[in-house]
Design an enzyme around this catalytic site. Structure first.
Site, PDB file in Angstrom:
ATOM      1  N   GLY A  12      41.170 -37.616  28.210  1.00  0.00           N
ATOM      2  CA  GLY A  12      40.203 -36.586  27.846  1.00  0.00           C
ATOM      3  C   GLY A  12      38.923 -36.562  28.673  1.00  0.00           C
ATOM      4  O   GLY A  12      37.880 -36.154  28.179  1.00  0.00           O
ATOM      5  N   ASN A  14      38.341 -34.538  31.190  1.00  0.00           N
ATOM      6  CA  ASN A  14      37.997 -33.115  31.369  1.00  0.00           C
ATOM      7  C   ASN A  14      37.433 -32.529  30.079  1.00  0.00           C
ATOM      8  O   ASN A  14      36.453 -31.783  30.107  1.00  0.00           O
ATOM      9  CB  ASN A  14      39.225 -32.330  31.834  1.00  0.00           C
ATOM     10  CG  ASN A  14      39.451 -32.493  33.322  1.00  0.00           C
ATOM     11  OD1 ASN A  14      38.643 -32.047  34.125  1.00  0.00           O
ATOM     12  ND2 ASN A  14      40.527 -33.171  33.687  1.00  0.00           N
ATOM     13  N   LYS A  63      60.479 -26.626  18.200  1.00  0.00           N
ATOM     14  CA  LYS A  63      59.262 -26.256  18.928  1.00  0.00           C
ATOM     15  C   LYS A  63      58.617 -25.027  18.291  1.00  0.00           C
ATOM     16  O   LYS A  63      57.387 -24.921  18.202  1.00  0.00           O
ATOM     17  CB  LYS A  63      59.639 -25.961  20.383  1.00  0.00           C
ATOM     18  CG  LYS A  63      58.471 -25.682  21.285  1.00  0.00           C
ATOM     19  CD  LYS A  63      58.907 -25.713  22.722  1.00  0.00           C
ATOM     20  CE  LYS A  63      57.719 -25.643  23.646  1.00  0.00           C
ATOM     21  NZ  LYS A  63      58.021 -25.968  25.017  1.00  0.00           N
ATOM     22  N   MET A  88      50.067 -32.453  27.585  1.00  0.00           N
ATOM     23  CA  MET A  88      51.333 -32.758  28.252  1.00  0.00           C
ATOM     24  C   MET A  88      52.550 -32.002  27.713  1.00  0.00           C
ATOM     25  O   MET A  88      53.659 -32.226  28.166  1.00  0.00           O
ATOM     26  CB  MET A  88      51.605 -34.275  28.208  1.00  0.00           C
ATOM     27  CG  MET A  88      50.605 -35.094  29.027  1.00  0.00           C
ATOM     28  SD  MET A  88      50.495 -34.573  30.760  1.00  0.00           S
ATOM     29  CE  MET A  88      52.053 -35.210  31.377  1.00  0.00           C
ATOM     30  N   ASN A 105      44.419 -23.797  32.238  1.00  0.00           N
ATOM     31  CA  ASN A 105      44.900 -25.155  32.506  1.00  0.00           C
ATOM     32  C   ASN A 105      44.252 -25.664  33.782  1.00  0.00           C
ATOM     33  O   ASN A 105      43.849 -24.881  34.646  1.00  0.00           O
ATOM     34  CB  ASN A 105      46.426 -25.148  32.667  1.00  0.00           C
ATOM     35  CG  ASN A 105      46.984 -26.548  32.825  1.00  0.00           C
ATOM     36  OD1 ASN A 105      46.528 -27.491  32.163  1.00  0.00           O
ATOM     37  ND2 ASN A 105      47.959 -26.720  33.701  1.00  0.00           N
ATOM     38  N   HIS A 107      45.131 -28.448  36.873  1.00  0.00           N
ATOM     39  CA  HIS A 107      46.287 -29.187  37.405  1.00  0.00           C
ATOM     40  C   HIS A 107      45.860 -29.926  38.674  1.00  0.00           C
ATOM     41  O   HIS A 107      45.200 -29.345  39.541  1.00  0.00           O
ATOM     42  CB  HIS A 107      47.414 -28.186  37.709  1.00  0.00           C
ATOM     43  CG  HIS A 107      48.640 -28.849  38.239  1.00  0.00           C
ATOM     44  ND1 HIS A 107      49.507 -29.545  37.421  1.00  0.00           N
ATOM     45  CD2 HIS A 107      49.123 -28.965  39.501  1.00  0.00           C
ATOM     46  CE1 HIS A 107      50.478 -30.051  38.165  1.00  0.00           C
ATOM     47  NE2 HIS A 107      50.270 -29.714  39.432  1.00  0.00           N
TER      48      HIS A 107
HETATM   49  C1  GRF Z   1      43.945 -34.187  34.926  1.00  0.00           C
HETATM   50  O1  GRF Z   1      44.139 -34.702  36.221  1.00  0.00           O
HETATM   51  C2  GRF Z   1      44.457 -32.761  34.848  1.00  0.00           C
HETATM   52  O2  GRF Z   1      44.425 -32.091  36.059  1.00  0.00           O
HETATM   53  C3  GRF Z   1      45.890 -32.958  34.421  1.00  0.00           C
HETATM   54  O3  GRF Z   1      45.894 -34.062  33.577  1.00  0.00           O
HETATM   55  C4  GRF Z   1      44.779 -34.897  33.883  1.00  0.00           C
HETATM   56  C5  GRF Z   1      44.046 -35.057  32.579  1.00  0.00           C
HETATM   57  O4  GRF Z   1      43.035 -36.021  32.649  1.00  0.00           O
HETATM   58  N1  GRF Z   1      46.416 -31.765  33.799  1.00  0.00           N
HETATM   59  P1  GRF Z   1      41.994 -36.198  31.461  1.00  0.00           P
HETATM   60  O5  GRF Z   1      42.800 -36.442  30.195  1.00  0.00           O
HETATM   61  O6  GRF Z   1      41.177 -34.968  31.384  1.00  0.00           O
HETATM   62  O7  GRF Z   1      41.201 -37.415  31.829  1.00  0.00           O
END
Ligand code: GRF
Length: 191
Positions: A12, A14, A63, A88, A105, A107
Site C-alpha cells: 500500500g 501508492n 467471482k 491483485m 490503475n 502498473h
Molecule cells: C506497484 O508497483 C504498482 O504499480 C503495482 O503494484 C505495486 C503496488 O505497490 N500495480 P504498493 O502496494 O502500492 O506498495
C-alpha cells in the site's frame, strides 16, 4: 467533491501516497478495500482514519457474487471513482463496464510493454523500465487508455527488487497528482 475508494492487496505505498495528500486533493477518500486478509496497507490506512476492510474473494463461491458484494459496499459509500493501487485481482468486464473511465490503475512498466505479472522483471530484462497510470477498461489486462507514463532509469547492478523500489518512489510521487487532475478534470498540461 467526488468520492473515491482505493483497492489494495499488499504494502500500500501508492495508497499511502494518496492518503498523505488527502487534504490537498480535491476528492473524498471514502474507504480502502483489500483483497487480502492482513495486507500491510490496511494498518497504514487506519492511521489516516480511513475505513479499511477486507473483502476476501475466497469466501465467495463465484467471482460474480464477490463483485456484487464489492459493488454493494462501494454503493454504500457513494463511490464515484475506484483507484487500484496494487490490487491483485482482475475485475470482470461486467464490473468494469459499470464504471466507464472511472477506474484507474497503476502498473510498473511502460505499457503496452510488459502487461500483467512480473512486469518489473521483464522490464529489467528488456532494458526499458517505468510505470503507467491508465484507465481500467474491458478487454485484456492493463490494456485501458493510458493517462500518464514515465520512464525510470535502470542502473548498473539493478535487481528486480531495487528497480521496483525505485519505480515505486516515482509512482508514489505521481499517482496522487495525476488522479487529482483527472478526477477533477483539471488540465494535465503541467505533467
Ligand atoms: C506497484 O508497483 C504498482 O504499480 C503495482 O503494484 C505495486 C503496488 O505497490 N500495480 P504498493 O502496494 O502500492 O506498495
Amino acid at each position: 467533491m467526488k468520492n473515491i475508494a482505493i483497492l489494495i492487496s499488499g504494502s500500500g505505498t501508492n495508497m499511502e501516497s494518496i492518503l498523505r495528500l488527502k487534504d490537498e486533493c480535491n476528492f473524498n477518500i471514502k474507504c480502502v478495500i483489500s483483497s487480502k486478509v492482513g495486507a500491510e496497507g490496511l494498518t497504514k490506512a487506519r492511521k489516516y482514519n480511513i475505513d479499511a476492510n477486507t473483502i476476501d474473494r475466497k469466501i465467495y463461491s463465484t467471482k460474480d457474487l464477490f463483485e456484487k458484494v464489492l459493488k454493494m459496499i462501494l454503493d454504500d459509500y457513494n463511490v464515484n471513482f475506484i483507484v487500484l493501487a496494487g490490487y491483485m485481482l482482475i475485475l470482470s468486464d461486467d464490473f468494469v463496464k459499470m464504471y466507464p473511465k472511472r477506474i484507474f490503475n497503476i502498473h510498473p512498466s511502460l505499457l503496452p510493454d510488459n502487461p500483467g505479472l512480473n512486469a518489473v522483471k521483464k522490464s529489467l530484462k528488456s532494458g526499458r523500465a517505468g510505470f503507467t497510470i491508465h484507465y481500467v477498461e474491458p478487454g485484456e489486462v492493463d490494456s485501458g487508455e493510458i493517462i500518464f507514463q514515465k520512464e525510470v532509469q535502470i542502473i548498473d547492478g539493478d535487481t528486480t527488487q531495487s528497480l521496483h523500489d525505485r519505480i515505486k518512489i516515482n509512482e508514489n510521487e505521481w499517482y496522487p497528482k495525476v488522479l487529482d487532475h483527472v478526477i477533477n478534470s483539471k488540465p494535465m498540461s503541467f505533467l
